[in-house]
Scaffold this motif. Structure first.
Motif, short mmCIF file in Angstrom:
data_model
loop_
_atom_site.label_atom_id
_atom_site.label_comp_id
_atom_site.label_asym_id
_atom_site.label_seq_id
_atom_site.Cartn_x
_atom_site.Cartn_y
_atom_site.Cartn_z
N THR A 97 0.72 7.40 21.28
CA THR A 97 -0.87 7.55 20.99
C THR A 97 -0.89 7.25 19.57
N TRP A 98 -1.96 6.84 19.11
CA TRP A 98 -2.21 6.73 17.55
C TRP A 98 -3.53 7.23 17.42
N GLU A 99 -3.58 7.82 15.97
CA GLU A 99 -4.70 8.18 15.31
C GLU A 99 -5.22 7.20 14.23
N TYR A 100 -6.48 6.80 13.98
CA TYR A 100 -6.79 6.07 12.76
C TYR A 100 -7.00 7.15 11.78
N LYS A 101 -6.43 6.87 10.70
CA LYS A 101 -6.56 7.84 9.52
C LYS A 101 -7.19 7.15 8.13
N GLY A 102 -8.06 6.28 8.57
CA GLY A 102 -8.90 5.37 7.46
C GLY A 102 -8.27 4.46 6.41
N LEU A 103 -8.68 4.33 5.33
CA LEU A 103 -8.64 3.31 4.36
C LEU A 103 -8.85 1.74 4.98
N GLY A 104 -9.45 1.55 5.85
CA GLY A 104 -9.86 0.27 6.58
C GLY A 104 -9.89 -0.87 5.73
N GLU A 105 -10.70 -0.54 4.80
CA GLU A 105 -11.37 -1.61 3.90
C GLU A 105 -10.32 -1.90 2.78
N THR A 106 -9.02 -1.41 2.73
CA THR A 106 -7.90 -1.86 1.82
C THR A 106 -7.53 -3.30 2.33
N ARG A 107 -7.68 -3.51 3.59
CA ARG A 107 -7.04 -4.77 4.43
C ARG A 107 -5.50 -4.93 4.26
N ASN A 108 -4.96 -4.50 3.10
CA ASN A 108 -3.39 -5.11 3.24
C ASN A 108 -2.72 -3.90 2.62
N ILE A 109 -2.11 -3.05 3.29
CA ILE A 109 -1.22 -1.93 2.76
C ILE A 109 0.38 -2.39 2.76
N HIS A 110 0.95 -2.33 1.52
CA HIS A 110 2.19 -2.68 1.26
C HIS A 110 3.41 -1.58 1.31
N ARG A 111 2.85 -0.63 1.05
CA ARG A 111 3.85 0.71 1.02
C ARG A 111 3.24 1.91 1.68
N LEU A 112 3.91 2.90 2.15
CA LEU A 112 3.59 4.00 2.60
C LEU A 112 4.76 4.95 2.63
N LEU A 113 4.51 6.21 1.73
CA LEU A 113 5.56 7.03 1.39
C LEU A 113 5.14 8.35 1.83
N ILE A 114 6.20 9.30 2.40
CA ILE A 114 6.05 10.57 2.80
C ILE A 114 7.01 11.67 2.00
N ASN A 115 6.26 12.67 1.51
CA ASN A 115 6.83 13.68 0.57
C ASN A 115 7.74 14.20 1.61
N PRO A 116 9.22 14.31 1.52
CA PRO A 116 9.84 14.87 2.43
C PRO A 116 9.96 16.62 2.51
N ASN A 117 9.53 17.11 1.53
CA ASN A 117 9.42 18.50 1.26
C ASN A 117 7.96 18.86 1.72
N ASN A 118 7.02 18.09 1.85
CA ASN A 118 5.69 18.35 2.34
C ASN A 118 5.05 17.27 2.99
N PRO A 119 5.33 17.08 4.30
CA PRO A 119 4.98 15.86 4.97
C PRO A 119 3.57 15.61 5.17
N ASP A 120 2.74 16.68 4.96
CA ASP A 120 1.28 16.42 4.77
C ASP A 120 1.08 15.49 3.69
N GLU A 121 1.80 15.45 2.86
CA GLU A 121 1.44 14.79 1.61
C GLU A 121 2.01 13.10 1.80
N VAL A 122 1.14 12.36 1.71
CA VAL A 122 1.31 11.01 1.93
C VAL A 122 0.74 10.02 0.93
N TYR A 123 1.70 9.12 0.30
CA TYR A 123 1.11 8.10 -0.57
C TYR A 123 0.93 6.82 -0.07
N VAL A 124 -0.13 6.10 0.00
CA VAL A 124 -0.58 4.51 0.26
C VAL A 124 -0.52 3.77 -0.91
N GLY A 125 0.43 2.50 -0.70
CA GLY A 125 0.41 1.63 -1.81
C GLY A 125 -0.55 0.35 -1.60
N ALA A 126 -1.77 0.28 -1.60
CA ALA A 126 -2.85 -0.79 -1.23
C ALA A 126 -2.78 -1.91 -1.99
#
Length: 703
Positions: free
Chosen positions: A128-157
């Motif tokens: 199952t999936w949950e939508y987490k926003g940023l729909g209007e970015t249209r194209n997301i090229h990168r998504l990175l997770i902090n391995p020390n704090n997985p709640d910290e996520v970076y999106v390269g739009a």
């Protein structure tokens, strides 16, 4: 089968709920995949569960997200019912393999790039999936997770290639996607070209901000907004590296960036500039020096990625039309694998994954699918069961059982069976290639399907013979030597009143009565013929790239009436809807009577009615100017007036195709960027078809 579907639809009129069909009633009428997978399609993202490397995730340009739990032997789609099927990146949480993040919208902005709609998160391995926003970015090229704090996520739009928007840059969440903060932004035309995280320090990130823009008739890479940025505190502060730090002077474009896991002071950057080159930093990204400008690739807008071997800081993989490898820190490169032959790997590479401790285990994705190597690239296993083909058009013949035809992005034109009378179902080997290049429309001869017509990019068209294998090129030329303008995806149509006659589109309408041996022009220039939009030979920006993908002011839709041989409809890429009622002697532009879509919108399809020569449906889309609304119109009086039959209230996303049942006129279908819609009341209401049909670009429809 057609009659059975029709009868069912008529009988279930009582299941209409709130003006929409109750799709639960159709659970027994699931769409059936017939492939093919032998040539697969564009792979854009790869990640693997490190604690169990048999679990793999693969994102695709327009075919959704796939999962394997068998080391790449068996695959299942796990994203089919989400809002968008174009995947920009997929990342497994390094602390919990059940948590998967997906950024939608591929980051390869070619003319056929498809769009996404934001970020999605799964906490159960993709069930199952949950939508987490940023729909209007249209194209997301990168998504990175902090391995020390997985709640910290970076999106390269990267953002939409088709228009300026503030919805691009680097975003960060510190609460697992509940809220987002934009932490790096330059301007409305600059998005992410690359974003990497230091393997030893997750607070250090390096970003390439890339200024770029695509128009239907032109592409420009590079500008003042482009640059290389570094943060050491999780994005609170960024420092831009410039020519004072050793990077090239002047305007910059897209970059590929890689940090060596075995020595994080070593950083490589493949930089687009006036002279594209590979640069290297030996102090973690402070100072740079040029290493090489030879054999490093030549189309950075489409592929510009570099990766470093996990244990050898001097071994670099460079993804472009081929994959090249350096063993001397980028000074020289050699080809890692051949592109063709028995051991060849399909060209045009976009995705790469390497095991962080086992340098022999690498996976790469390209325009032709996915390949896995367990010996550092000496040999590769092609994954033959990922049906990702990106069809531009489809067609069928009248054989029994009938065959399906179509052309695919970078994978030629093919024919395959709709059914087979043998055990094992439809296999890859049952599909056969008809024509090379980027494949587009295929038109089998209606009287003898041994023959037919197939196309490749820029108006190239050939007549094939299935028995002998011979193909004869039949592309029209102007009798006076005038240059003809053909779209990347040119228009062709069978004359429904003469089985040996076909129509073909440049800026003129061409007609042949002898299967393409001879042509005559039966129209004036039916486009706007705007010279300002005919500069595709200068396209590319910093890196010249004139492949014909930006050819403009051309015919892209031809629809001869099946009920009146004198009536022909033509649509152009610059917004004209032209009509002749005397077989080409005179023409009338009826597009100005269509109210709603902006002037100059794309006309990808016109459908002439099987019931009435006065009636036609025109599909219009304008996403190439950053307008994502659906536009579909019907006329019942030869274009004197038009009525919208779909809008944002009942169809989500722009429309690509339309078809009406030839036996029951009230049964109609729409293909959109985000799936299939059906109407059983003559287009008064539309319902998304969810029974076995994924949320994918539905480029063409045939009944």
């Amino acid at each position: 089968m057609k009659r059975r579907i029709l009868t069912t639809l008529i009988l279930i009129s009582s299941v209409i709920i709130a003006d929409e069909l109750d799709m639960k009633k159709f659970k027994g009428m699931k769409a059936r995949s017939i492939g093919p997978a032998g040539m697969s399609g564009r792979v854009t993202a790869i990640d693997v569960v490190l604690s169990n490397a048999d679990v793999m995730y693969v994102g695709t340009a327009s075919g959704g997200l796939w999962k394997s739990e068998s080391g790449g032997i068996k695959w299942e789609p796990i994203f089919d019912d989400q809002k968008a099927a174009s995947i920009g990146d997929v990342t497994v949480d390094p602390t919990n393999p059940d948590v998967i993040w997906v950024g939608t919208g591929e980051g390869n902005p070619r003319n056929s790039q498809t769009a996404g709609y934001g970020v999605y998160k799964s906490i159960n391995g993709g069930k199952t999936w949950e939508y987490k926003g940023l729909g209007e970015t249209r194209n997301i090229h990168r998504l990175l997770i902090n391995p020390n704090n997985p709640d910290e996520v970076y999106v390269g739009a990267q953002g939409s290639a088709w228009g300026d928007s503030e919805n691009r840059g680097v975003y960060k969440t510190t609460n697992g996607g509940e809220t987002w903060e934009k932490i790096l932004y330059v301007n409305e035309s600059t998005g992410i070209g690359e974003l990497v995280m230091d393997p030893q320090n997750p607070d250090k990130l390096i970003a390439n901000m890339w200024q770029f823009r695509r128009w239907p008739w032109y592409f420009k890479s590079g500008g003042e907004g482009s640059g290389l940025y570094v943060t050491y505190n999780g994005g609170k502060e960024w420092k831009k590296r410039t020519d004072k730090d050793g990077l090239p002077k002047g305007e910059l474009g897209r970059m590929g960036i890689a940090i060596a896991r075995s020595n994080t002071k070593i950083v490589y950057a493949l930089v687009e500039s006036k002279k594209n080159a590979l640069y290297k930093s030996e102090d973690g990204g402070f100072k740079w020096k040029k290493v090489s400008d030879k054999n490093i690739g030549g189309r950075p807008f489409y592929y510009a990625e570099v990766y470093v071997d996990p244990i050898n800081e001097n071994r670099i993989y460079n993804l472009h039309s081929t994959v090249t490898v350096s063993n001397d820190g980028g000074k020289t490169f050699s080809q890692l694998m051949t592109a063709y032959g028995s051991n060849g790997v399909h060209p045009d590479h976009h995705a790469f994954w390497g095991h962080p401790t086992n340098p022999h285990f690498i996976i790469e994705g390209n325009d032709g699918g996915l390949n896995i190597s367990l010996d550092r690239g000496k040999t590769w296993r092609f994954v033959e069961n990922l049906p990702l083909a990106q069809f531009y058009h489809i067609n069928y013949d009248m054989e029994w059982p009938y065959n399906v035809y179509g052309g695919m992005q970078d994978n030629g034109s093919w024919r395959g069976p709709a059914y087979v009378w043998r055990a094992g179902g439809i296999r890859n080997a049952y599909w056969e290639e008809l024509f090379f290049g980027d494949g587009f429309d295929v038109v089998p001869h209606p009287g003898n399907s041994r023959y037919g017509y197939a196309m490749s990019q820029g108006g190239n068209v050939g007549r094939y013979d299935l028995l002998t294998g011979h193909t004869q090129l039949i592309k029209p030329v102007h009798p006076d030597g005038e240059r003809l303008r053909f779209n990347w995806n040119a228009a062709i149509a069978q004359d429904p009143h003469d089985e040996d006659a076909i129509y073909y589109g440049s800026q003129y309408l061409h007609y042949s009565t002898d299967r393409g041996n001879n042509w005559k022009i039966i129209s004036p220039d039916l486009t706007t013929n705007d010279p300002e939009k005919q500069k595709q030979n200068k396209s590319g920006g910093l890196t010249y790239d004139a492949t014909g993908a930006e050819n403009f002011t051309t015919i892209i839709a031809i629809a001869p009436s099946p009920t009146n041989r004198n009536v022909i409809w033509v649509g152009t890429d610059d917004g004209n809807v032209q009509l002749t009622q005397d077989r080409g002697k005179t023409w009338q532009n009826v597009s100005k009577r269509i109210f709603g879509p902006p002037e100059g919108s794309w006309i990808p399809q016109i459908t002439a009615s099987n019931y009435d020569p006065k009636e036609a449906v025109v599909v219009i889309n304008n996403y190439r100017r950053n307008d994502w609304k659906p536009y579909v119109f019907r006329t019942t009086n030869y274009g004197k007036s038009w009525k919208a039959i779909a809008d944002e209230d009942n169809v989500w996303g722009y429309v690509l195709s339309y078809v009406q049942d030839p036996l029951e006129p009230k049964l109609q279908f729409l293909g959109t960027e985000f799936g299939l819609y059906v109407s059983i009341d003559g287009s008064k209401t539309w319902t998304k078809w969810t029974s076995g049909f994924p949320t994918v670009s539905t480029m063409d429809l045939k009944i």
